[in-house]
Design a protein around this motif. Structure first.
Motif, PDB file in Angstrom:
ATOM      1  N   LEU A 182      10.285-132.726  62.072  1.00 58.98           N
ATOM      2  CA  LEU A 182      11.322-132.673  63.099  1.00 58.98           C
ATOM      3  C   LEU A 182      12.686-132.941  62.476  1.00 58.98           C
ATOM      4  O   LEU A 182      12.854-133.901  61.716  1.00 58.98           O
ATOM      5  CB  LEU A 182      11.055-133.720  64.192  1.00 58.98           C
ATOM      6  CG  LEU A 182       9.639-133.742  64.796  1.00 58.98           C
ATOM      7  CD1 LEU A 182       9.515-134.872  65.797  1.00 58.98           C
ATOM      8  CD2 LEU A 182       9.319-132.403  65.448  1.00 58.98           C
ATOM      9  N   VAL A 183      13.658-132.093  62.797  1.00 61.28           N
ATOM     10  CA  VAL A 183      15.055-132.284  62.405  1.00 61.28           C
ATOM     11  C   VAL A 183      15.867-132.461  63.678  1.00 61.28           C
ATOM     12  O   VAL A 183      15.907-131.557  64.523  1.00 61.28           O
ATOM     13  CB  VAL A 183      15.596-131.099  61.576  1.00 61.28           C
ATOM     14  CG1 VAL A 183      17.071-131.297  61.256  1.00 61.28           C
ATOM     15  CG2 VAL A 183      14.800-130.952  60.289  1.00 61.28           C
ATOM     16  N   LEU A 184      16.515-133.625  63.824  1.00 64.29           N
ATOM     17  CA  LEU A 184      17.289-133.935  65.015  1.00 64.29           C
ATOM     18  C   LEU A 184      18.730-133.464  64.853  1.00 64.29           C
ATOM     19  O   LEU A 184      19.248-133.357  63.728  1.00 64.29           O
ATOM     20  CB  LEU A 184      17.256-135.440  65.296  1.00 64.29           C
ATOM     21  CG  LEU A 184      15.870-136.057  65.538  1.00 64.29           C
ATOM     22  CD1 LEU A 184      15.985-137.564  65.667  1.00 64.29           C
ATOM     23  CD2 LEU A 184      15.235-135.458  66.781  1.00 64.29           C
ATOM     24  N   THR A 185      19.370-133.225  65.992  1.00 62.91           N
ATOM     25  CA  THR A 185      20.769-132.778  65.951  1.00 62.91           C
ATOM     26  C   THR A 185      21.686-133.852  65.375  1.00 62.91           C
ATOM     27  O   THR A 185      22.680-133.535  64.725  1.00 62.91           O
ATOM     28  CB  THR A 185      21.232-132.406  67.362  1.00 62.91           C
ATOM     29  OG1 THR A 185      20.999-133.523  68.244  1.00 62.91           O
ATOM     30  CG2 THR A 185      20.483-131.187  67.872  1.00 62.91           C
ATOM     31  N   ASN A 186      21.375-135.123  65.615  1.00 61.21           N
ATOM     32  CA  ASN A 186      22.208-136.208  65.092  1.00 61.21           C
ATOM     33  C   ASN A 186      21.872-136.574  63.655  1.00 61.21           C
ATOM     34  O   ASN A 186      22.620-137.338  63.036  1.00 61.21           O
ATOM     35  CB  ASN A 186      22.077-137.455  65.967  1.00 61.21           C
ATOM     36  CG  ASN A 186      22.740-137.281  67.315  1.00 61.21           C
ATOM     37  OD1 ASN A 186      23.377-136.258  67.574  1.00 61.21           O
ATOM     38  ND2 ASN A 186      22.592-138.256  68.186  1.00 61.21           N
ATOM     39  N   PHE A 187      20.760-136.080  63.129  1.00 58.35           N
ATOM     40  CA  PHE A 187      20.369-136.335  61.741  1.00 58.35           C
ATOM     41  C   PHE A 187      19.947-135.005  61.103  1.00 58.35           C
ATOM     42  O   PHE A 187      18.766-134.778  60.834  1.00 58.35           O
ATOM     43  CB  PHE A 187      19.228-137.350  61.671  1.00 58.35           C
ATOM     44  CG  PHE A 187      19.566-138.686  62.274  1.00 58.35           C
ATOM     45  CD1 PHE A 187      20.245-139.642  61.546  1.00 58.35           C
ATOM     46  CD2 PHE A 187      19.232-138.966  63.591  1.00 58.35           C
ATOM     47  CE1 PHE A 187      20.562-140.864  62.105  1.00 58.35           C
ATOM     48  CE2 PHE A 187      19.551-140.172  64.160  1.00 58.35           C
ATOM     49  CZ  PHE A 187      20.218-141.138  63.419  1.00 58.35           C
ATOM     50  N   PRO A 188      20.893-134.116  60.856  1.00 61.94           N
ATOM     51  CA  PRO A 188      20.528-132.763  60.404  1.00 61.94           C
ATOM     52  C   PRO A 188      20.077-132.699  58.954  1.00 61.94           C
ATOM     53  O   PRO A 188      19.590-131.650  58.535  1.00 61.94           O
ATOM     54  CB  PRO A 188      21.836-131.983  60.602  1.00 61.94           C
ATOM     55  CG  PRO A 188      22.912-133.004  60.457  1.00 61.94           C
ATOM     56  CD  PRO A 188      22.359-134.267  61.012  1.00 61.94           C
ATOM     57  N   ASN A 189      20.230-133.756  58.172  1.00 59.85           N
ATOM     58  CA  ASN A 189      19.866-133.716  56.751  1.00 59.85           C
ATOM     59  C   ASN A 189      18.537-134.402  56.453  1.00 59.85           C
ATOM     60  O   ASN A 189      18.226-134.655  55.294  1.00 59.85           O
ATOM     61  CB  ASN A 189      20.971-134.362  55.912  1.00 59.85           C
ATOM     62  CG  ASN A 189      22.269-133.586  55.962  1.00 59.85           C
ATOM     63  OD1 ASN A 189      22.263-132.365  56.099  1.00 59.85           O
ATOM     64  ND2 ASN A 189      23.386-134.274  55.861  1.00 59.85           N
ATOM     65  N   VAL A 190      17.757-134.721  57.486  1.00 60.99           N
ATOM     66  CA  VAL A 190      16.466-135.387  57.293  1.00 60.99           C
ATOM     67  C   VAL A 190      15.435-134.713  58.188  1.00 60.99           C
ATOM     68  O   VAL A 190      15.676-134.508  59.384  1.00 60.99           O
ATOM     69  CB  VAL A 190      16.559-136.894  57.624  1.00 60.99           C
ATOM     70  CG1 VAL A 190      15.176-137.547  57.535  1.00 60.99           C
ATOM     71  CG2 VAL A 190      17.521-137.594  56.684  1.00 60.99           C
ATOM     72  N   ALA A 191      14.282-134.380  57.607  1.00 65.83           N
ATOM     73  CA  ALA A 191      13.138-133.874  58.365  1.00 65.83           C
ATOM     74  C   ALA A 191      12.111-135.000  58.443  1.00 65.83           C
ATOM     75  O   ALA A 191      11.516-135.379  57.426  1.00 65.83           O
ATOM     76  CB  ALA A 191      12.547-132.635  57.707  1.00 65.83           C
ATOM     77  N   ALA A 192      11.925-135.551  59.633  1.00 64.65           N
ATOM     78  CA  ALA A 192      10.979-136.646  59.837  1.00 64.65           C
ATOM     79  C   ALA A 192       9.581-136.081  60.056  1.00 64.65           C
ATOM     80  O   ALA A 192       9.385-135.158  60.855  1.00 64.65           O
ATOM     81  CB  ALA A 192      11.409-137.498  61.027  1.00 64.65           C
ATOM     82  N   LEU A 193       8.605-136.646  59.339  1.00 67.02           N
ATOM     83  CA  LEU A 193       7.212-136.203  59.432  1.00 67.02           C
ATOM     84  C   LEU A 193       6.428-137.167  60.313  1.00 67.02           C
ATOM     85  O   LEU A 193       6.519-138.393  60.143  1.00 67.02           O
ATOM     86  CB  LEU A 193       6.576-136.123  58.043  1.00 67.02           C
ATOM     87  CG  LEU A 193       7.274-135.222  57.016  1.00 67.02           C
ATOM     88  CD1 LEU A 193       6.532-135.274  55.679  1.00 67.02           C
ATOM     89  CD2 LEU A 193       7.361-133.788  57.516  1.00 67.02           C
ATOM     90  N   TYR A 194       5.659-136.612  61.260  1.00 69.69           N
ATOM     91  CA  TYR A 194       4.813-137.411  62.147  1.00 69.69           C
ATOM     92  C   TYR A 194       3.416-136.811  62.146  1.00 69.69           C
ATOM     93  O   TYR A 194       3.237-135.596  62.230  1.00 69.69           O
ATOM     94  CB  TYR A 194       5.366-137.430  63.578  1.00 69.69           C
ATOM     95  CG  TYR A 194       6.623-138.258  63.742  1.00 69.69           C
ATOM     96  CD1 TYR A 194       6.561-139.615  64.063  1.00 69.69           C
ATOM     97  CD2 TYR A 194       7.878-137.677  63.571  1.00 69.69           C
ATOM     98  CE1 TYR A 194       7.710-140.366  64.215  1.00 69.69           C
ATOM     99  CE2 TYR A 194       9.035-138.423  63.713  1.00 69.69           C
ATOM    100  CZ  TYR A 194       8.940-139.765  64.039  1.00 69.69           C
ATOM    101  OH  TYR A 194      10.090-140.511  64.170  1.00 69.69           O
TER     102      TYR A 194
END
Length: 443
Positions: A332-344
């Motif tokens: 997931l890449v959030l609009t407020n954190f566009p430089n990080v893809a969080a893995l779940y």
């Protein structure tokens, strides 16, 4: 030449000084100096507290007021020196005889000793008599400088905050948006991109590309638009072979929101919307131009309040390797954190953090995400693909952008097997302002 000193050649020196006349040269021994003429002017000292001055401080010390001395020099009146005469000597640094000026005031005037040199002004006071006063003046000057610096600290903090916010802003300026984007140039003897000959539907601008899983044995791809319009495209063995795209629509997506990511697994299509909702579309082909989708059995994705998904990807473990407690993996890449893809990872029906993957800078545009086994593929608008492994011990890879001199906006990529990558791009037509999709193959 015997009458001229050595050094600079006479013809150069004489030419340089040919305009000098006696009216332009003033010596300190002359009595008729021009008004307001000074050989030296001391800097003004600034003290936080006004120091007490003797009654003779108002007298002229070498034609300079007491406040004009630098912090290292103390000012004292006639009573401090106990002398009835004042001596004012000016000596240039080069030792020229013509720069000597002696002033003797009349009897009964306030007195001081003031020696001025071209490099510095030195007050001829005894260190034993006036060292304490001079040191106090120095300390006062240093304290005043620190006070001025402390007053500027809030403004300096605001300036740093503004500079940091400007450098980390993901939105380019209006001027930068108007500049033409650079087009990758082809390299000599490089394997060029192969554009498939596809008859696309009219007014179709897809943003997501899904490659069919190997288990179903079909060499096809699905292109999806953010609002649920899709097309199935058979991938021809030769790029020049003309193929027809079959258009369809996704049922149930409009109620869930705009599409942020999707995947094609052996159980069908899996969709992730920008608000974190997940849908499952069973089967591997639409029926009568419609692919029915319903809410997935998974829990809602952990999206913070006030955020939306900029991009997302989904993958499942193969049936033969799937553990009983482990479920799918999402990026997931959030609009407020566009430089990080969080893995779940879904474990026992709940989403648990699995890690983070760095997303390269993408100038405010949307990156495209997809999984290829344990690797996360990140494609930027320029066409370059970054392969980031999610398993330990694997090395990251980089796939260069297609360089054929054509301006395109790349949206998505997927692995087609045999080391090939399929890229989905939009290209503006030459005869109209409409953007048309392109399916591009590169090794």
């Amino acid at each position: 030449s015997l009458m001229k000193p050595p050094g600079e050649p006479p013809w150069i020196r004489d030419t340089k000084y040919r305009h000098f006349t006696p009216a332009m040269v003033h010596l300190s021994m002359e009595t008729g100096l021009p008004e307001q003429y000074r050989l030296f002017s001391a800097s003004n000292a600034r003290y936080s507290d006004e120091a007490p001055v003797a009654h003779g401080a108002s007298s002229a010390l070498g034609q300079h007021p007491v406040a004009s001395f630098s912090p290292g020099f103390a000012a004292f009146g006639a009573d401090d020196h106990g002398a009835d005469s004042a001596t004012h000597v000016e000596e240039p640094s080069n030792g020229d005889d013509s720069a000597t000026h002696v002033e003797e005031p009349s009897h009964g005037a306030d007195t001081a000793t003031h020696v001025e040199e071209s490099s510095a002004a030195v007050v001829n006071h005894s260190a034993a008599d006036h060292g304490t006063a001079a040191g106090a003046h120095r300390r006062l000057a240093i304290d005043g400088a620190f006070e001025e610096l402390l007053k500027l600290m809030p403004q300096l903090g605001d300036l740093v905050d503004m500079a940091t916010a400007a450098s980390s802003s993901k939105e380019p300026s209006a001027f930068a948006k108007e500049l033409p984007q650079p087009v990758p140039q082809p390299n000599f003897m490089a394997y060029g991109p192969k554009v498939h000959s596809v008859a696309w539907p009219a007014l179709f601008e897809p943003k997501h590309l899904l490659c069919a899983p190997k288990s179903i044995g079909q060499n096809k791809v699905v292109a999806l638009s953010p609002r649920g319009v899709g097309a199935i495209v058979p991938v021809a063995e030769h790029e020049d072979d003309k193929v027809q795209a079959e258009i369809f629509s996704l049922g149930g997506l409009n109620e869930a929101g705009k599409l942020a990511g999707a995947a094609w697994t052996q159980r069908g299509l899996h969709l992730i919307t920008s608000v974190g909702k997940m849908l499952h579309c069973d089967g591997h082909s639409p029926i009568d131009g419609r692919w029915a989708c319903q809410a997935a059995e998974h829990e809602p994705l952990p999206i913070p309040a006030g955020n939306e998904l900029l991009a997302a990807a989904y993958t499942e473990l193969p049936e033969d390797a799937k553990a009983a407690s482990q479920g799918p993996l999402v990026a997931l890449v959030l609009t407020n954190f566009p430089n990080v893809a969080a893995l779940y990872r879904s474990i026992d029906g709940a989403w648990h953090p699995e890690g983070e993957v760095h997303v390269p800078p993408h100038s405010g545009s949307r990156p495209g995400l997809s999984f290829d086994g344990d690797d996360l593929l990140i494609i930027l608008s320029g066409g370059e693909v970054h392969r980031r492994p999610t398993a330990r011990g694997a090395a990251a890879q980089f796939h260069a952008a297609p360089a054929d001199g054509t301006a395109r906006e790349f949206c998505s990529a997927c692995a087609a097997g045999q080391g090939k990558l399929l890229r989905l791009a939009l290209r503006q037509g030459q005869s109209s302002a409409a953007w048309k999709p392109e399916l591009i193959t590169m090794l």
